[in-house]
Design an enzyme around this catalytic site. Structure first.
Site, PDB file in Angstrom:
ATOM      1  N   ARG A   1      63.343   3.720 -16.581  1.00  0.00           N
ATOM      2  CA  ARG A   1      62.371   3.689 -17.683  1.00  0.00           C
ATOM      3  C   ARG A   1      61.818   2.277 -17.884  1.00  0.00           C
ATOM      4  NH1 ARG A   1      64.444   3.333 -22.523  1.00  0.00           N
ATOM      5  NH2 ARG A   1      66.065   4.876 -22.127  1.00  0.00           N
ATOM      6  N   TYR A   8      37.022  10.199 -26.868  1.00  0.00           N
ATOM      7  CA  TYR A   8      37.816  11.302 -26.328  1.00  0.00           C
ATOM      8  C   TYR A   8      38.638  11.956 -27.458  1.00  0.00           C
ATOM      9  CZ  TYR A   8      41.380  13.708 -23.644  1.00  0.00           C
ATOM     10  OH  TYR A   8      42.226  14.650 -23.144  1.00  0.00           O
ATOM     11  N   ASP A  45      38.435   1.960 -23.503  1.00  0.00           N
ATOM     12  CA  ASP A  45      38.882   3.087 -22.679  1.00  0.00           C
ATOM     13  C   ASP A  45      37.888   3.192 -21.528  1.00  0.00           C
ATOM     14  OD1 ASP A  45      39.274   5.592 -21.478  1.00  0.00           O
ATOM     15  OD2 ASP A  45      39.957   6.516 -23.345  1.00  0.00           O
ATOM     16  N   LYS A  96      42.135  11.264 -14.372  1.00  0.00           N
ATOM     17  CA  LYS A  96      40.737  11.521 -14.033  1.00  0.00           C
ATOM     18  C   LYS A  96      40.385  10.886 -12.679  1.00  0.00           C
ATOM     19  CE  LYS A  96      41.157  13.419 -18.007  1.00  0.00           C
ATOM     20  NZ  LYS A  96      40.782  12.820 -19.274  1.00  0.00           N
TER      21      LYS A  96
END
Ligand SMILES: *Cc1c(COP(=O)(O)O)cnc(C)c1O
Length: 377
Positions: free
Chosen positions: A45, A97, A168, A193
């Site tokens: 992690r 978004y 973004d 994306k």
């Protein structure tokens, strides 16, 4: 020298082996020389070699000092907005978004953080800032209306008031636009994306040149735990190798399709980055290397949008974008369904606006598909 098996097991730690792709390290934990944890890696992690390889690759793409890979784009946004404290406030462009909107309207209020939405950040002025303003969060071009924001101008304003600018950059990717070079402090991207690009990977990236922010982002990986897995890190490394050629093709296809739609009587308007007005066209031209592979359009009133959608054979009716397959969706009820009616109006989101994410198929086939569906509308 170590035995054959030992050498084989450990050889892939060394990319200098000559392998043309990096190894995938799936280990959840790494043996430590002492309890002080002096090894380069401890627990997956926190960091692991394959995610580090992906982050190094992504930082190189962005020209950033630091990149951090997350399990989704929303985990990336969450890591950035999660650095805020009670009493802070955010200025956010609208539309953004739907997931970013949810963060602003659901999660931030729980933490005592206020968001002020703005439908045109090019009109942002000193009066919009006060001492609580920490972040200006924007998407350019915006989703799905393709409005363009002058990143440099917002940076100048925000920095004057001690606020950070977060962009973004999912739509254009660092292949076409590099906000950090324009002065932005942080970029976030959904790697789901264009970076992933094949409709089969979820991921998110945050990049910055700010060492202090980088420490907080690494802490966010440790604390919130929404990190990219080694296998997806590897797949992202492989996928971004074709980002440029995919986007070249998607952009060329989008350009040809936009020309086609502008010539059709059934189409009321087509929105691309810079189509809003001359000012935005100039900004887009100055700050990006292209328009990308995404646009929106509206049919004339009275045309049957559902009939049009129902006839499409190659374009898939689905949310998401940036993949090699062409997709079309109705943002008002799909990607932006979380919007309140007032914010939908402020964002100029009409019910019938169609968003098109152009893939890499042969453009003649895409145009023929749209033509026969328009005939039925
Ligand atoms: C999809 C998307 C996100 C969220 O990314 P996920 O990987 O789906 O969590 C954020 N911003 C933009 C602009 C997006 O298109």
């Amino acid at each position: 020298m170590a035995g054959f098996t030992t050498r084989t097991i450990h050889a892939l730690h060394d990319v200098a082996l000559g392998a043309v792709v990096p190894p995938i390290h799936t280990a959840s934990t790494f043996l430590q020389p002492t309890e002080g944890g002096e090894g380069p890696f401890e627990y997956q992690r926190g960091s692991n070699p394959t995610r580090t390889d992906a982050e190094t690759t992504l930082a190189a793409l962005e020209g950033a000092r630091h990149s951090f890979a997350f399990a989704t784009g929303m985990a990336a946004t969450g890591a950035v907005l999660g650095t805020l404290h009670a009493g802070d406030s955010v200025i956010m462009g609208l539309p953004v978004y739907g997931g970013n909107y949810r963060w602003a309207t659901i999660e931030l209020p729980k933490r005592g953080i206020t968001t002020h939405f703005h439908d045109d950040l090019n009109r942002l002025s000193d009066e919009d800032f006060d001492e609580s303003t920490r972040i200006v969060f924007l998407e350019t071009p915006s989703n799905p209306t393709l409005r363009v924001t002058d990143i440099r101008r917002v940076v100048e304003l925000a920095h004057r008031h001690g606020a950070m600018v977060v962009v973004d950059n999912t739509f254009l990717t660092p292949y076409l636009q590099r906000p950090l070079e324009l002065g932005a402090d942080v970029t976030v991207q959904s790697a789901t994306k264009y970076l992933g690009g094949h409709g089969d990977l979820l991921g998110g990236v945050v990049s910055t040149n700010d060492d202090e922010m980088a420490q907080q982002l690494h802490l966010a990986q440790m604390v919130s735990g929404g990190v990219l897995s080694p296998i997806d890190s590897y797949r992202l490394i492989q996928s971004v190798k074709t980002l440029g050629i995919r986007l070249d093709r998607q952009q060329e296809n989008a350009h040809r399709i936009v020309e086609f739609l502008r010539g059709r009587d059934e189409v009321a308007r087509v929105l691309v980055p810079g189509s809003f007005d001359e000012e935005e066209a100039r900004i887009q031209e100055a700050q990006a290397d292209g328009l990308g592979g995404l646009f929106s359009f509206e049919l004339l009133p009275g045309k049957d949008v559902r009939a049009f959608l129902g006839r499409l054979e190659i374009f898939g009716f689905a949310v998401s974008l940036g993949g090699i397959e062409s997709l079309i969706c109705l943002p008002a009820s799909m990607t932006h369904g979380a919007y309140s009616p007032e914010d939908r109006e402020l964002a100029h989101l009409s019910e019938n606006l169609l968003r098109v994410a152009v893939g890499i198929e042969d453009v003649e086939d895409l145009i023929a598909d749209l033509a026969q569906a328009l005939d039925a509308a």
